[in-house]
Design an enzyme around this catalytic site. Structure first.
Site, PDB file in Angstrom:
ATOM      1  N   CYS A 197      34.628  22.343  -0.473  1.00  0.00           N
ATOM      2  CA  CYS A 197      35.758  21.417  -0.397  1.00  0.00           C
ATOM      3  C   CYS A 197      36.160  21.281   1.066  1.00  0.00           C
ATOM      4  CB  CYS A 197      36.939  21.985  -1.171  1.00  0.00           C
ATOM      5  SG  CYS A 197      36.529  22.468  -2.840  1.00  0.00           S
TER       6      CYS A 197
ATOM      7  N   ARG B 115      32.330  16.706   2.406  1.00  0.00           N
ATOM      8  CA  ARG B 115      32.287  18.049   1.801  1.00  0.00           C
ATOM      9  C   ARG B 115      32.623  18.007   0.314  1.00  0.00           C
ATOM     10  NH1 ARG B 115      32.382  22.147   5.360  1.00  0.00           N
ATOM     11  NH2 ARG B 115      33.255  23.536   3.804  1.00  0.00           N
TER      12      ARG B 115
ATOM     13  N   TRP C 240      35.446  19.584  -4.146  1.00  0.00           N
ATOM     14  CA  TRP C 240      34.103  19.591  -4.736  1.00  0.00           C
ATOM     15  C   TRP C 240      34.211  20.627  -5.852  1.00  0.00           C
ATOM     16  CZ3 TRP C 240      29.688  16.928  -4.628  1.00  0.00           C
ATOM     17  CH2 TRP C 240      28.567  17.485  -5.214  1.00  0.00           C
TER      18      TRP C 240
ATOM     19  N   ASN D 169      39.247  26.540  -0.524  1.00  0.00           N
ATOM     20  CA  ASN D 169      37.821  26.180  -0.553  1.00  0.00           C
ATOM     21  C   ASN D 169      37.060  27.468  -0.798  1.00  0.00           C
ATOM     22  OD1 ASN D 169      35.238  25.245  -0.194  1.00  0.00           O
ATOM     23  ND2 ASN D 169      35.333  25.325   2.048  1.00  0.00           N
ATOM     24  N   GLY D 170      36.373  27.563  -1.936  1.00  0.00           N
ATOM     25  CA  GLY D 170      35.611  28.776  -2.234  1.00  0.00           C
ATOM     26  C   GLY D 170      35.631  29.046  -3.727  1.00  0.00           C
TER      27      GLY D 170
ATOM     28  N   GLU E  81       6.429  16.631  -5.041  1.00  0.00           N
ATOM     29  CA  GLU E  81       7.713  16.565  -4.326  1.00  0.00           C
ATOM     30  C   GLU E  81       7.481  16.312  -2.843  1.00  0.00           C
ATOM     31  OE1 GLU E  81      10.617  16.084  -5.045  1.00  0.00           O
ATOM     32  OE2 GLU E  81      11.783  16.756  -3.320  1.00  0.00           O
TER      33      GLU E  81
ATOM     34  N   LYS F 264       8.925  13.051  -0.762  1.00  0.00           N
ATOM     35  CA  LYS F 264       9.734  13.173   0.463  1.00  0.00           C
ATOM     36  C   LYS F 264       9.143  12.307   1.575  1.00  0.00           C
ATOM     37  CE  LYS F 264      12.682  14.434  -0.841  1.00  0.00           C
ATOM     38  NZ  LYS F 264      12.769  14.649  -2.215  1.00  0.00           N
TER      39      LYS F 264
ATOM     40  N   GLU G  30       9.403   8.425   0.798  1.00  0.00           N
ATOM     41  CA  GLU G  30      10.728   7.795   0.691  1.00  0.00           C
ATOM     42  C   GLU G  30      11.482   7.791   2.021  1.00  0.00           C
ATOM     43  OE1 GLU G  30      13.769   9.473  -1.796  1.00  0.00           O
ATOM     44  OE2 GLU G  30      12.999  11.473  -1.540  1.00  0.00           O
TER      45      GLU G  30
ATOM     46  N   HIS H   6     -11.850  13.868  -9.144  1.00  0.00           N
ATOM     47  CA  HIS H   6     -11.926  12.801 -10.160  1.00  0.00           C
ATOM     48  C   HIS H   6     -11.398  11.481  -9.602  1.00  0.00           C
ATOM     49  CE1 HIS H   6     -12.948  15.863 -13.104  1.00  0.00           C
ATOM     50  NE2 HIS H   6     -12.038  16.606 -12.518  1.00  0.00           N
TER      51      HIS H   6
ATOM     52  N   LYS I  62      21.484   6.885  -3.179  1.00  0.00           N
ATOM     53  CA  LYS I  62      21.539   8.321  -3.485  1.00  0.00           C
ATOM     54  C   LYS I  62      21.561   8.558  -4.992  1.00  0.00           C
ATOM     55  CE  LYS I  62      21.688  12.678  -2.865  1.00  0.00           C
ATOM     56  NZ  LYS I  62      20.402  13.354  -2.559  1.00  0.00           N
TER      57      LYS I  62
END
Ligand code: AGP
Length: 614
Positions: free
Chosen positions: A2, A27, A74, A100-101, A487, A491, A494, A510, A609
């Protein structure tokens, strides 16, 4: 994570609190709020949603206040809504806190406070903390600062807190452990924030509060810092040379690089409170209630898109290998339209960083209507997919701003490892000795990822400089590292717009081998696995056709070093955990190539996103 701000001074409190929160929205932005002390009364304005929505809520002239705190959330405990937003009052409303935590023993403390007559309005650990402080202050008749120290000696977890007291118009109490907190020293004013971005235009003189330190800030008396065990601290005043924009990225050039480097912490945070190595225990809150369903499941279906689908493929290897339960992994967009056969015995795991991907949301709604049990693995608390699921486990990766998913992927894989280990242990498939050693190795993973990040970045950058102009690239992996090859290819394509494909290494013969020539770099994941020798043969097949090979190997592997064109060495770990390690060099390779090609790494062309449309 946060964002928190605090202010004590006689200048424009409203502008600082609101603009400061806007600068900290990277954040987290589930909800936001401020509290100001006016005419010896604390007034709180807070609501779900972004800071811009909070502004509409604020009435009256709060500029006459000298003290104020603000928070952008958050969510970790309690879904994002108005009640769970910060700041929180204590029961008497004489105190207010922002935090925050995570307070890991909040449940136990809450039970004790309820027995002493406290009631709670929110589901947050923060409200528990402020009431513990109030209880200690009143029952032991000590100062607020003293009560904060006593309380913090009782809590387990991470915190950056700012507290104001309606009885004291010239005092703010601040404390931190494991979450960032910095003070800005202005001209007859003090700024408090999670990082310097909210106050950088007012002052570049800062003090970073240390762990388990408590600060009492007063306009009259200045800043007094002591430890929670009362040792006096001599704060060091630093002069910042950073620009605002840099600070939001923590000094990194792009959010993506920041998030790649946050992975030791995001994996640690995803394990925290769930993996208890000393007692050999793994607990996954949202999983316990459905454990029997998982243990009796005839089949587990994993749904996702993009990187989350790759994490699901790793999950398939893990669950089938550890728990011997059949697993199917599907693109959510395909699953939802192919009239799938779904029964009430099915468990459907939805993987999604944003928790808002339209195809994944629709796919699980379909499965839910047909009676399946839905388990969500999301990174955004209270997101649509999380709310549509019967249960779930959040990845505690913190906000992922870069469009290319990095820390969310390794956090998703970490949750799958926890699920697979729990099921394996419950089904008695794994011996307790093996279970304990796997728990111990998992506990070391954040450090091993940290070592990778520290040791390979310059090598990845050098290799990127050689291949940044390639038109095509092949990524090969076997077994649990086949999804890592997929993956790595995603990356690269994109963010650098180079065409890249991931393949099972054995599949190369093949068809794709026809593509191999001196202009086609091939990235091969060649870490120690039971198929290692076969991967070595695949490398030789590429070399025999003049292909260029970039191999990800374990430290000390001279066999592959002698045949590949480039190697990136990573520490050895259990084969089933190797995706957490092997993914890192692929993320960095793609990042550096994209930067060298002048691409917009954080916001690649044509991408968003979160794909909330079909
Ligand atoms: C991954 O780097 C991409 N940004 C994209 O494939 C992403 O993983 C996909 O859109 C799924 O998003 P979600 O995890 O938020 O559901």
């Amino acid at each position: 994570m946060c964002g928190i701000v605090g202010y004590i001074g006689s200048k424009n409190i409203y502008k600082y609190l609101i603009n400061g929160l806007k600068r900290l929205e990277y954040r987290g932005y589930d909800s936001s709020g401020i509290a100001v002390l006016k005419d010896s009364k604390i007034e709180i304005f807070k609501k779900k949603g972004k800071v811009s929505e909070l502004e509409e809520l604020i009435t009256g002239d709060i500029n006459s206040s000298k003290i104020g705190i603000g928070h952008t959330r958050w969510a970790t405990h309690g879904i994002p809504n108005d009640i769970n937003s910060h700041p929180h009052y204590s029961q008497s409303k004489k105190l207010a806190i922002i935090h925050n935590g995570i307070i890991e023993n909040a449940t136990v403390i809450k039970k004790g406070l309820k027995k002493r007559g406290f009631s709670f309005t929110s589901d947050t650990d923060t409200e528990v903390l402020i009431n513990l402080i109030e209880f200690i202050k009143d029952s032991e008749k000590v100062s607020l600062e003293k009560a904060v120290k006593i309380a913090l000696n009782q809590v387990i977890g991470a915190y950056a807190i700012v507290i104001i007291d309606q009885g004291n118009e010239d005092q703010v109490i601040v404390a931190k452990k494991g979450s960032p907190l910095v003070f800005g020293l202005g001209d007859k004013e003090y700024f408090i924030a999670s990082d310097p971005s909210p106050f950088i235009e007012f002052t570049n003189k800062v003090i970073y509060l240390g762990d388990e330190e408590v600060a009492k800030i007063s306009l009259e008396k200045g800043i007094n810092i002591t430890s929670i065990s009362n040792q006096v601290k001599r704060p060091k005043v630093l002069e910042l040379a950073m620009e605002l924009q840099d600070i939001e990225k923590g000094g990194y050039d792009y959010f993506m690089l920041k998030e790649i480097n946050e992975q030791p912490k995001s994996i640690f945070d995803t394990l925290r409170g769930r993996l208890i190595p000393k007692s050999g225990i793994i607990t996954l809150g949202g999983f316990i209630e459905y454990e029997k369903k998982f243990l009796n499941a005839k089949r587990i279906i994993i749904l996702g898109c993009g990187t989350s689908w790759h994490a699901g493929l790793v999950g398939e290897y893990l669950i089938e290998d550890f728990a011997r339960i059949p697993v199917e992994v599907e693109y959510a967009s395909e699953f939802r339209y192919r009239n799938p056969i779904i029964t009430e015995q099915d468990i459907v795991i939805a993987v999604s960083q944003s928790g808002e991907t339209a195809d994944t949301l629709s796919a699980i709604s379909l499965a839910k209507r047909k009676g399946a049990t839905i388990f969500g693995i999301c990174n955004v608390v209270g997101s649509s997919i999380a709310r549509e699921s019967h249960a779930g486990a959040y990845t505690h990766a913190g906000p992922e701003i870069g469009v290319a998913s990095t820390k969310a992927f390794t956090a998703q894989v970490t949750v799958f490892i926890l699920i697979a280990l729990i099921l394996s242990n419950k089904k008695g498939i794994i011996s307790s000795a093996d279970y304990q050693s796997l728990i111990n190795e998992l506990n070391h993973l954040p450090n091993k990822v940290d070592n990778v990040l520290k040791n390979i970045n310059s090598k990845a950058k050098y290799i990127a400089s050689i291949y940044k102009d390639a038109s095509n690239c092949l990524f090969l992996g076997r077994g649990i590292n086949f999804p890592v090859a997929l993956e790595g290819a995603l990356k690269l394509k994109e963010i650098s717009y180079i065409h890249a494909e991931g393949y099972p290494a054995a599949e190369m013969k093949h068809g794709p081998i026809a593509l191999i020539d001196e202009d086609m770099p091939t990235v091969v994941i060649a870490s120690q696995t039971e198929n290692y020798e076969k991967v070595v043969s695949n490398i030789q097949e590429v070399k025999a056709r003049n292909g260029k090979v970039i191999a990800i190997i374990n430290e000390g592997d001279n066999e592959v070093r002698n045949i590949a064109d480039h190697v990136i060495e990573v520490p050895l770990t259990d084969e089933r955990y190797s995706p957490l390690i092997n993914t890192i060099p692929l993320q960095l390779l793609s990042y550096h190539i994209a930067v060298m090609r002048g691409c917009n790494v954080d916001q690649p062309r044509n991408l968003a996103k979160s794909v909330t449309v079909e």
